[in-house]
Enzyme design. Structure first.
Site, PDB file in Angstrom:
ATOM      1  N   GLU A  57       0.835  -1.194   0.000  1.00  0.00           N
ATOM      2  CA  GLU A  57       0.000   0.000   0.000  1.00  0.00           C
ATOM      3  C   GLU A  57       0.881   1.259   0.000  1.00  0.00           C
ATOM      4  O   GLU A  57       1.863   1.341   0.730  1.00  0.00           O
ATOM      5  CB  GLU A  57      -0.893   0.007   1.232  1.00  0.00           C
ATOM      6  CG  GLU A  57      -1.822   1.211   1.324  1.00  0.00           C
ATOM      7  CD  GLU A  57      -2.683   1.205   2.573  1.00  0.00           C
ATOM      8  OE1 GLU A  57      -3.738   1.855   2.563  1.00  0.00           O
ATOM      9  OE2 GLU A  57      -2.294   0.543   3.567  1.00  0.00           O
ATOM     10  N   LYS A 140      -9.509   1.745  -2.369  1.00  0.00           N
ATOM     11  CA  LYS A 140      -9.738   1.284  -1.000  1.00  0.00           C
ATOM     12  C   LYS A 140     -11.107   1.726  -0.497  1.00  0.00           C
ATOM     13  O   LYS A 140     -11.455   2.905  -0.545  1.00  0.00           O
ATOM     14  CB  LYS A 140      -8.635   1.844  -0.098  1.00  0.00           C
ATOM     15  CG  LYS A 140      -8.612   1.302   1.312  1.00  0.00           C
ATOM     16  CD  LYS A 140      -7.407   1.883   2.047  1.00  0.00           C
ATOM     17  CE  LYS A 140      -7.282   1.371   3.460  1.00  0.00           C
ATOM     18  NZ  LYS A 140      -6.107   1.964   4.154  1.00  0.00           N
ATOM     19  N   CYS A 175      -5.346  -3.257   3.055  1.00  0.00           N
ATOM     20  CA  CYS A 175      -5.011  -3.007   4.455  1.00  0.00           C
ATOM     21  C   CYS A 175      -6.228  -3.020   5.386  1.00  0.00           C
ATOM     22  O   CYS A 175      -6.742  -4.081   5.724  1.00  0.00           O
ATOM     23  CB  CYS A 175      -4.243  -1.693   4.538  1.00  0.00           C
ATOM     24  SG  CYS A 175      -3.242  -1.517   6.054  1.00  0.00           S
TER      25      CYS A 175
END
Length: 288
Positions: A57, A140, A175
């Site tokens: 990321e 995300k 994440c």
């Protein structure tokens, strides 16, 4: 780590993919240096026979370099993504680029790819196939707000990133998304064999990092490639420990916190066999 390397570009078994989590060193605000380290990692992995490389990321500027987000933002057809597409094609190796800071306005102006907003920035991963063609874009969904500026600076994504790379169906999350298992159920419904999870997971939550990707593999009976960075941002240091889990939740390959290439063999056929042997997904009941 996996055993003997294969020659770059060598034919692979139709049912087996060599997947590498590239746990590169990520330096705050060092766009050029970070991209060079990413390219070098892809090239090394490809030389060792990798078919897919997953980057961490915010590998371009470092997750905690919030002041650099706007300055380094690019479209999904910007210089950095074009560079990685070229490397993927040259090395005959699929690449999950990311994530990076996407300039949504630039993407809207330069491409026909749908964006969640016509201005602002997103935490975006781009999946390139072995020919360097863009196959999926994932922004995300769950933006972190605990001691982070991510929620203030970025726009969340609204669609899934899934692509069939020719025998291996790959989905992407990022994440903090690991804490929201319903997202992974959506990916299972799209037929994923492997979920790639670019991450910038920091101390002190080491146990969470080791638990959550494993749990997502177990409950969805799929492979999970959790690619963390190796970075020290002063008050925040990443735990590293990139790991590839199989559909039973077994760690096939892992690392410590130092830079590393974490490589494992992924067999899409095994996903089907495990789901037939232990058909828990068939027993799902949706809430009334």
């Amino acid at each position: 780590m996996s055993d003997a390397p294969r020659a770059a570009g060598a034919a692979r078994d139709d049912e087996t993919w060599r997947v590498t989590c590239a746990q590169i060193e990520v330096r705050a605000a060092d766009l050029d240096g970070n991209v060079e380290r990413a390219v070098a990692a892809i090239e090394r992995a490809a030389e060792n026979g990798s078919d897919l490389v997953v980057l961490p990321e915010m590998f371009t500027v470092g997750y905690f370099a919030f002041d650099s987000y706007a300055r380094t933002a690019e479209s999904i057809d910007g210089e950095t993504m074009r560079r990685l597409a070229t490397v993927a094609a040259d090395r005959d190796c699929a690449v999950l680029a990311g994530t990076f800071v996407e300039d949504l306005a630039a993407t809207a102006a330069e491409t026909d790819v749908e964006v969640p907003a016509t201005e602002g920035y997103a935490n975006t991963a781009v999946l390139f196939d072995r020919e360097g063609e863009r196959r999926a874009v994932y922004r995300k969904h769950h933006l972190f707000g605990y001691g982070s500026a991510e929620q203030e600076l970025l726009t969340p994504g609204e669609s899934l990133g899934v692509a069939d790379l020719g025998g291996l169906t790959v989905g992407t999350t990022t994440c903090y998304d690991l804490r929201f298992p319903e997202l992974y159920r959506d990916l299972v419904d799209r037929g994923v064999d492997l979920v790639a999870v670019p991450s910038a997971w920091p101390y002190p939550r080491v146990e969470h990092w080791q638990l959550l990707p494993r749990a997502r593999a177990v409950e969805n009976l799929c492979y999970v490639a959790a690619a963390n960075g190796s970075a020290d941002f002063g008050d925040d240091r990443l735990v590293g420990r990139s790991t590839v889990y199989d559909p039973w939740g077994t760690a096939l390959a892992s690392s410590d916190e130092d830079p590393a290439l974490v490589t494992a063999e992924v067999d899409p056929g095994r996903v089907r066999r495990v789901r037939e042997e232990f058909p828990a997904l068939r027993d799902r009941r949706h809430p009334l």
